[in-house]
Design a protein around this motif. Structure first.
Motif, mmCIF file in Angstrom:
data_model
loop_
_atom_site.group_PDB
_atom_site.id
_atom_site.type_symbol
_atom_site.label_atom_id
_atom_site.label_comp_id
_atom_site.label_asym_id
_atom_site.label_seq_id
_atom_site.Cartn_x
_atom_site.Cartn_y
_atom_site.Cartn_z
ATOM 1 N N PRO A 24 -34.772 -44.915 -27.846
ATOM 2 C CA PRO A 24 -36.213 -45.087 -27.634
ATOM 3 C C PRO A 24 -36.615 -46.557 -27.744
ATOM 4 C CG PRO A 24 -35.806 -44.297 -29.849
ATOM 5 C CD PRO A 24 -34.461 -44.363 -29.175
ATOM 6 N N MET A 25 -37.659 -46.909 -27.039
ATOM 7 C CA MET A 25 -38.251 -48.241 -27.122
ATOM 8 C C MET A 25 -39.693 -48.072 -27.580
ATOM 9 S SD MET A 25 -38.867 -51.087 -24.088
ATOM 10 C CE MET A 25 -37.119 -51.394 -23.831
ATOM 11 N N SER A 26 -40.048 -48.631 -28.725
ATOM 12 C CA SER A 26 -41.395 -48.488 -29.264
ATOM 13 C C SER A 26 -42.386 -49.318 -28.449
ATOM 14 C CB SER A 26 -41.423 -48.950 -30.721
ATOM 15 O OG SER A 26 -41.245 -50.368 -30.777
ATOM 16 N N PRO A 27 -43.699 -49.065 -28.580
ATOM 17 C CA PRO A 27 -44.679 -49.904 -27.886
ATOM 18 C C PRO A 27 -44.555 -51.384 -28.228
ATOM 19 C CG PRO A 27 -45.712 -47.878 -28.597
ATOM 20 C CD PRO A 27 -44.345 -47.887 -29.203
ATOM 21 N N ARG A 28 -44.212 -51.719 -29.496
ATOM 22 C CA ARG A 28 -44.016 -53.130 -29.841
ATOM 23 C C ARG A 28 -42.789 -53.691 -29.122
ATOM 24 N NH1 ARG A 28 -46.314 -57.935 -31.078
ATOM 25 N NH2 ARG A 28 -44.707 -59.343 -31.909
ATOM 26 N N GLN A 29 -41.716 -52.937 -29.128
ATOM 27 C CA GLN A 29 -40.530 -53.373 -28.403
ATOM 28 C C GLN A 29 -40.812 -53.461 -26.903
ATOM 29 O OE1 GLN A 29 -38.043 -50.214 -29.870
ATOM 30 N NE2 GLN A 29 -36.872 -51.593 -31.208
ATOM 31 N N GLY A 30 -41.664 -52.556 -26.415
ATOM 32 C CA GLY A 30 -42.049 -52.599 -25.009
ATOM 33 C C GLY A 30 -42.788 -53.881 -24.670
ATOM 34 N N ALA A 31 -43.628 -54.348 -25.593
ATOM 35 C CA ALA A 31 -44.349 -55.598 -25.379
ATOM 36 C C ALA A 31 -43.371 -56.771 -25.318
ATOM 37 C CB ALA A 31 -45.361 -55.812 -26.500
ATOM 38 N N GLU A 32 -42.411 -56.787 -26.234
ATOM 39 C CA GLU A 32 -41.436 -57.868 -26.253
ATOM 40 C C GLU A 32 -40.555 -57.830 -25.004
ATOM 41 O OE1 GLU A 32 -39.581 -56.897 -29.904
ATOM 42 O OE2 GLU A 32 -41.116 -57.875 -31.158
ATOM 43 N N HIS A 33 -40.177 -56.641 -24.596
ATOM 44 C CA HIS A 33 -39.346 -56.494 -23.407
ATOM 45 C C HIS A 33 -40.099 -56.933 -22.156
ATOM 46 C CE1 HIS A 33 -36.333 -54.707 -20.727
ATOM 47 N NE2 HIS A 33 -37.335 -54.158 -20.056
ATOM 48 N N PRO A 48 -46.288 -61.454 -26.748
ATOM 49 C CA PRO A 48 -46.552 -60.067 -27.147
ATOM 50 C C PRO A 48 -47.794 -59.953 -28.026
ATOM 51 C CG PRO A 48 -44.227 -60.572 -27.383
ATOM 52 C CD PRO A 48 -44.909 -61.861 -27.078
ATOM 53 N N ASP A 49 -48.063 -60.972 -28.845
ATOM 54 C CA ASP A 49 -49.201 -60.917 -29.755
ATOM 55 C C ASP A 49 -50.541 -61.060 -29.034
ATOM 56 O OD1 ASP A 49 -47.592 -60.542 -31.999
ATOM 57 O OD2 ASP A 49 -47.226 -62.701 -32.155
ATOM 58 N N GLU A 50 -50.524 -61.462 -27.766
ATOM 59 C CA GLU A 50 -51.759 -61.543 -26.992
ATOM 60 C C GLU A 50 -52.208 -60.179 -26.466
ATOM 61 O OE1 GLU A 50 -52.264 -65.290 -24.480
ATOM 62 O OE2 GLU A 50 -50.068 -65.195 -24.697
ATOM 63 N N PHE A 56 -47.333 -52.885 -25.971
ATOM 64 C CA PHE A 56 -47.477 -52.580 -24.554
ATOM 65 C C PHE A 56 -47.166 -51.097 -24.356
ATOM 66 C CE2 PHE A 56 -46.027 -53.070 -19.973
ATOM 67 C CZ PHE A 56 -47.307 -53.246 -19.482
ATOM 68 N N LEU A 57 -46.163 -50.748 -23.589
ATOM 69 C CA LEU A 57 -45.843 -49.355 -23.297
ATOM 70 C C LEU A 57 -44.463 -49.012 -23.841
ATOM 71 C CD1 LEU A 57 -46.974 -49.381 -19.545
ATOM 72 C CD2 LEU A 57 -48.346 -48.793 -21.554
ATOM 73 N N ASN A 58 -44.344 -47.808 -24.363
ATOM 74 C CA ASN A 58 -43.028 -47.395 -24.844
ATOM 75 C C ASN A 58 -42.141 -46.977 -23.675
ATOM 76 O OD1 ASN A 58 -43.917 -44.792 -24.208
ATOM 77 N ND2 ASN A 58 -42.933 -43.894 -25.985
ATOM 78 N N ASN A 59 -40.868 -46.810 -23.930
ATOM 79 C CA ASN A 59 -39.915 -46.397 -22.896
ATOM 80 C C ASN A 59 -38.749 -45.696 -23.590
ATOM 81 O OD1 ASN A 59 -38.680 -46.035 -20.438
ATOM 82 N ND2 ASN A 59 -38.474 -48.206 -19.940
#
Length: 268
Positions: A24-33, A48-50, A56-59
Protein backbone atom coordinates in the motif's frame (compact mmCIF):
# COMPACT_ATOMS: atom_id res chain seq x y z
CA UNK A 1 -32.49 -5.17 -9.36
CA UNK A 2 -30.69 -7.49 -6.98
CA UNK A 3 -26.98 -8.17 -7.52
CA UNK A 4 -25.29 -11.19 -5.88
CA UNK A 5 -21.50 -11.18 -5.67
CA UNK A 6 -20.04 -14.42 -7.02
CA UNK A 7 -16.38 -13.50 -6.59
CA UNK A 8 -13.64 -14.45 -4.18
CA UNK A 9 -11.37 -11.71 -2.88
CA UNK A 10 -7.78 -11.05 -3.84
CA UNK A 11 -6.32 -10.82 -0.35
CA UNK A 12 -2.64 -10.99 0.53
CA UNK A 13 -3.58 -12.33 3.97
CA UNK A 14 -5.06 -15.52 2.48
CA UNK A 15 -3.07 -18.65 1.67
CA UNK A 16 -2.09 -19.07 -1.98
CA UNK A 17 0.42 -21.44 -3.65
CA UNK A 18 1.82 -18.31 -5.28
CA UNK A 19 1.37 -15.66 -2.58
CA UNK A 20 -0.19 -12.30 -3.34
CA UNK A 21 1.99 -9.31 -2.54
CA UNK A 22 0.22 -6.11 -1.54
CA UNK A 23 2.23 -2.92 -1.09
CA UNK A 24 0.00 0.00 0.00
CA UNK A 25 0.96 3.62 -0.55
CA UNK A 26 -0.44 6.07 2.02
CA UNK A 27 -1.73 9.53 1.02
CA UNK A 28 1.47 11.06 2.46
CA UNK A 29 3.60 8.65 0.47
CA UNK A 30 1.40 9.44 -2.53
CA UNK A 31 2.25 13.12 -2.15
CA UNK A 32 5.97 12.36 -2.02
CA UNK A 33 5.72 10.01 -4.98
CA UNK A 34 3.69 12.41 -7.11
CA UNK A 35 5.84 15.46 -6.51
CA UNK A 36 9.00 13.46 -7.17
CA UNK A 37 7.56 12.07 -10.42
CA UNK A 38 6.45 15.56 -11.53
CA UNK A 39 9.98 16.82 -11.05
CA UNK A 40 11.60 13.82 -12.78
CA UNK A 41 9.32 13.59 -15.82
CA UNK A 42 8.06 17.15 -16.35
CA UNK A 43 10.50 19.42 -14.52
CA UNK A 44 7.73 20.76 -12.27
CA UNK A 45 8.46 21.77 -8.69
CA UNK A 46 6.03 21.22 -5.84
CA UNK A 47 6.68 20.32 -2.23
CA UNK A 48 4.53 17.63 -0.59
CA UNK A 49 3.98 20.07 2.28
CA UNK A 50 2.29 22.53 -0.09
CA UNK A 51 -0.58 20.08 -0.58
CA UNK A 52 -3.58 20.19 1.78
CA UNK A 53 -2.64 18.24 4.91
CA UNK A 54 0.61 17.31 3.16
CA UNK A 55 -1.22 14.46 1.44
CA UNK A 56 -2.15 13.54 -2.11
CA UNK A 57 -3.77 10.26 -3.23
CA UNK A 58 -3.14 6.78 -1.93
CA UNK A 59 -2.28 3.86 -4.21
CA UNK A 60 -1.80 0.10 -4.01
CA UNK A 61 0.55 -2.22 -5.85
CA UNK A 62 -0.48 -5.87 -6.11
CA UNK A 63 1.73 -8.63 -7.45
CA UNK A 64 -0.26 -11.73 -8.41
CA UNK A 65 -0.88 -14.17 -11.25
CA UNK A 66 -3.74 -13.77 -13.72
CA UNK A 67 -5.21 -16.94 -12.18
CA UNK A 68 -5.44 -15.59 -8.64
CA UNK A 69 -8.92 -14.87 -7.35
CA UNK A 70 -11.99 -15.17 -9.55
CA UNK A 71 -10.81 -15.16 -13.15
CA UNK A 72 -11.70 -16.18 -16.69
CA UNK A 73 -9.45 -18.61 -18.57
CA UNK A 74 -9.09 -17.84 -22.29
CA UNK A 75 -8.56 -20.50 -24.98
CA UNK A 76 -4.88 -19.51 -25.17
CA UNK A 77 -4.49 -20.89 -21.63
CA UNK A 78 -5.06 -24.45 -22.84
CA UNK A 79 -2.17 -24.70 -25.31
CA UNK A 80 -0.83 -23.41 -28.61
CA UNK A 81 -2.20 -26.11 -30.93
CA UNK A 82 -5.96 -26.37 -31.36
CA UNK A 83 -8.38 -27.94 -33.83
CA UNK A 84 -10.04 -24.58 -34.53
CA UNK A 85 -7.06 -22.33 -35.29
CA UNK A 86 -5.01 -19.91 -33.25
CA UNK A 87 -6.39 -19.82 -29.69
CA UNK A 88 -7.54 -16.38 -28.61
CA UNK A 89 -6.17 -14.50 -25.63
CA UNK A 90 -8.40 -12.88 -23.01
CA UNK A 91 -8.42 -9.47 -24.72
CA UNK A 92 -9.53 -10.96 -28.04
CA UNK A 93 -12.72 -12.67 -26.90
CA UNK A 94 -16.22 -11.30 -27.61
CA UNK A 95 -17.60 -9.46 -24.61
CA UNK A 96 -21.09 -10.81 -25.15
CA UNK A 97 -19.88 -14.25 -24.02
CA UNK A 98 -19.57 -12.79 -20.53
CA UNK A 99 -22.95 -11.10 -20.05
CA UNK A 100 -25.50 -13.85 -20.49
CA UNK A 101 -28.26 -15.81 -18.75
CA UNK A 102 -26.80 -18.22 -16.23
CA UNK A 103 -27.76 -21.44 -14.50
CA UNK A 104 -26.29 -23.35 -11.57
CA UNK A 105 -25.89 -27.10 -11.23
CA UNK A 106 -25.72 -28.33 -7.64
CA UNK A 107 -22.91 -30.86 -7.19
CA UNK A 108 -22.56 -30.45 -3.43
CA UNK A 109 -23.98 -33.92 -2.79
CA UNK A 110 -21.31 -35.72 -4.79
CA UNK A 111 -18.89 -37.80 -2.77
CA UNK A 112 -16.27 -37.77 -5.51
CA UNK A 113 -13.48 -35.50 -6.74
CA UNK A 114 -14.83 -35.79 -10.29
CA UNK A 115 -18.30 -35.16 -11.74
CA UNK A 116 -19.33 -37.19 -14.75
CA UNK A 117 -21.88 -36.60 -17.48
CA UNK A 118 -24.62 -38.49 -15.65
CA UNK A 119 -24.06 -36.29 -12.59
CA UNK A 120 -24.60 -33.15 -14.68
CA UNK A 121 -27.65 -34.64 -16.40
CA UNK A 122 -29.18 -35.41 -13.01
CA UNK A 123 -28.41 -31.93 -11.64
CA UNK A 124 -29.88 -30.31 -14.75
CA UNK A 125 -33.05 -32.40 -14.52
CA UNK A 126 -33.45 -31.36 -10.88
CA UNK A 127 -33.68 -27.67 -11.80
CA UNK A 128 -36.02 -28.33 -14.77
CA UNK A 129 -34.16 -25.92 -17.01
CA UNK A 130 -33.40 -26.15 -20.73
CA UNK A 131 -30.13 -24.32 -21.43
CA UNK A 132 -29.87 -22.08 -24.47
CA UNK A 133 -26.80 -21.46 -26.59
CA UNK A 134 -24.31 -19.13 -24.90
CA UNK A 135 -25.84 -19.56 -21.44
CA UNK A 136 -23.22 -19.44 -18.68
CA UNK A 137 -23.12 -22.73 -16.76
CA UNK A 138 -21.87 -22.66 -13.17
CA UNK A 139 -21.03 -25.59 -10.90
CA UNK A 140 -21.78 -25.32 -7.20
CA UNK A 141 -19.38 -27.80 -5.58
CA UNK A 142 -19.38 -26.08 -2.19
CA UNK A 143 -15.61 -25.79 -2.16
CA UNK A 144 -15.51 -21.98 -2.13
CA UNK A 145 -15.97 -22.03 1.66
CA UNK A 146 -12.35 -23.27 1.90
CA UNK A 147 -10.96 -20.33 -0.12
CA UNK A 148 -7.86 -18.91 1.54
CA UNK A 149 -6.74 -22.26 2.95
CA UNK A 150 -4.44 -24.99 1.57
CA UNK A 151 -7.43 -27.36 1.47
CA UNK A 152 -9.12 -25.16 -1.14
CA UNK A 153 -6.52 -26.33 -3.65
CA UNK A 154 -6.86 -30.03 -2.87
CA UNK A 155 -10.52 -30.62 -1.92
CA UNK A 156 -12.99 -29.85 -4.70
CA UNK A 157 -14.93 -31.51 -7.49
CA UNK A 158 -13.95 -31.14 -11.15
CA UNK A 159 -15.25 -32.42 -14.47
CA UNK A 160 -14.08 -35.30 -16.62
CA UNK A 161 -13.90 -35.03 -20.40
CA UNK A 162 -17.41 -36.31 -21.30
CA UNK A 163 -18.99 -34.04 -18.67
CA UNK A 164 -17.20 -31.03 -20.16
CA UNK A 165 -18.34 -32.00 -23.66
CA UNK A 166 -21.90 -32.41 -22.38
CA UNK A 167 -22.03 -28.72 -21.41
CA UNK A 168 -20.31 -27.59 -24.59
CA UNK A 169 -22.78 -29.62 -26.66
CA UNK A 170 -25.54 -27.50 -25.11
CA UNK A 171 -23.98 -24.43 -26.74
CA UNK A 172 -22.31 -23.20 -23.56
CA UNK A 173 -19.21 -21.07 -24.18
CA UNK A 174 -18.40 -20.22 -20.56
CA UNK A 175 -18.32 -22.82 -17.75
CA UNK A 176 -17.79 -21.61 -14.19
CA UNK A 177 -16.90 -23.39 -10.97
CA UNK A 178 -16.47 -22.38 -7.34
CA UNK A 179 -13.49 -24.73 -7.16
CA UNK A 180 -9.83 -23.99 -7.70
CA UNK A 181 -10.00 -25.74 -11.08
CA UNK A 182 -12.60 -27.04 -13.51
CA UNK A 183 -10.59 -30.27 -13.52
CA UNK A 184 -10.36 -32.64 -10.57
CA UNK A 185 -7.65 -32.11 -7.92
CA UNK A 186 -4.07 -32.79 -8.99
CA UNK A 187 -3.74 -35.82 -6.71
CA UNK A 188 -6.76 -37.53 -8.28
CA UNK A 189 -5.63 -36.82 -11.84
CA UNK A 190 -2.10 -38.11 -11.29
CA UNK A 191 -3.34 -41.19 -9.42
CA UNK A 192 -5.76 -42.12 -12.21
CA UNK A 193 -3.13 -41.54 -14.88
CA UNK A 194 -0.49 -43.63 -13.08
CA UNK A 195 -2.98 -46.45 -12.63
CA UNK A 196 -4.05 -46.53 -16.28
CA UNK A 197 -1.40 -44.78 -18.37
CA UNK A 198 -4.29 -43.06 -20.16
CA UNK A 199 -3.26 -39.53 -21.15
CA UNK A 200 -6.88 -38.54 -21.78
CA UNK A 201 -7.27 -38.47 -17.99
CA UNK A 202 -4.76 -35.62 -17.69
CA UNK A 203 -6.68 -32.35 -17.16
CA UNK A 204 -9.48 -33.32 -19.59
CA UNK A 205 -11.62 -30.24 -18.89
CA UNK A 206 -8.79 -27.88 -19.74
CA UNK A 207 -7.54 -29.85 -22.70
CA UNK A 208 -11.06 -29.95 -24.13
CA UNK A 209 -10.28 -26.33 -24.95
CA UNK A 210 -7.79 -27.55 -27.55
CA UNK A 211 -10.64 -29.22 -29.42
CA UNK A 212 -13.42 -26.70 -28.80
CA UNK A 213 -13.17 -22.98 -28.14
CA UNK A 214 -14.58 -22.08 -24.74
CA UNK A 215 -13.72 -20.29 -21.51
CA UNK A 216 -13.77 -21.19 -17.83
CA UNK A 217 -14.50 -19.06 -14.81
CA UNK A 218 -12.60 -20.47 -11.88
CA UNK A 219 -12.80 -19.66 -8.18
CA UNK A 220 -16.37 -18.37 -8.03
CA UNK A 221 -18.16 -18.00 -4.69
CA UNK A 222 -21.63 -17.85 -3.14
CA UNK A 223 -23.34 -20.04 -5.72
CA UNK A 224 -25.35 -21.67 -2.97
CA UNK A 225 -26.63 -18.25 -1.88
CA UNK A 226 -28.48 -17.59 -5.15
CA UNK A 227 -32.25 -17.48 -4.59
CA UNK A 228 -32.89 -19.71 -7.61
CA UNK A 229 -30.77 -21.81 -9.98
CA UNK A 230 -31.69 -19.91 -13.16
CA UNK A 231 -33.64 -16.84 -14.24
CA UNK A 232 -30.77 -14.37 -13.77
CA UNK A 233 -28.00 -12.77 -15.80
CA UNK A 234 -24.31 -13.38 -15.14
CA UNK A 235 -21.81 -10.58 -15.67
CA UNK A 236 -18.21 -11.81 -15.68
CA UNK A 237 -16.43 -9.39 -18.02
CA UNK A 238 -12.68 -10.13 -17.85
CA UNK A 239 -10.03 -7.48 -17.36
CA UNK A 240 -8.44 -6.59 -20.70
CA UNK A 241 -4.91 -7.96 -20.28
CA UNK A 242 -3.26 -7.87 -23.69
CA UNK A 243 -1.90 -11.24 -24.77
CA UNK A 244 -2.86 -12.98 -21.52
CA UNK A 245 -4.33 -16.44 -21.08
CA UNK A 246 -6.64 -15.24 -18.32
CA UNK A 247 -8.12 -12.11 -16.80
CA UNK A 248 -9.61 -11.30 -13.40
CA UNK A 249 -13.33 -10.66 -13.16
CA UNK A 250 -15.82 -9.36 -10.58
CA UNK A 251 -18.46 -11.97 -11.37
CA UNK A 252 -22.02 -11.21 -10.27
CA UNK A 253 -25.53 -12.57 -10.77
CA UNK A 254 -28.14 -9.96 -11.65
CA UNK A 255 -31.78 -10.52 -10.74
CA UNK A 256 -34.29 -8.12 -12.26
CA UNK A 257 -36.80 -6.49 -9.90
CA UNK A 258 -39.66 -8.99 -9.94
CA UNK A 259 -42.11 -6.48 -8.45
CA UNK A 260 -41.36 -4.00 -11.24
CA UNK A 261 -41.76 -6.79 -13.79
CA UNK A 262 -45.20 -7.68 -12.39
CA UNK A 263 -46.28 -4.02 -12.48
CA UNK A 264 -45.24 -3.84 -16.12
CA UNK A 265 -47.25 -6.99 -16.90
CA UNK A 266 -50.34 -5.45 -15.29
CA UNK A 267 -49.80 -2.18 -17.14
CA UNK A 268 -49.63 -3.92 -20.52
Amino acid sequence: MKIVDLSTAVDAALWEPEPVQHVPMSPRQGAEHMTSAMHEHFGLELSPDELPDGEFLNNDTFTLTAHTGTHVDAPAHYGTNTEYGTPRTIDQLPLDWFFRPGFVLDLTGLDSPVARREDLEKALAEIAYEPQAFDIAMLNTGSWVRAGTPEYFTQFTGLDGPATDFLLDLGVKVIGTDGFSLDAPFSHIISEYRATGDRSLLWPAHFAGRRREYCQIERLANLGALPRPHGFTVSCLPVKLTGAGAGWTRAVAIFEDEHAARREEVRT
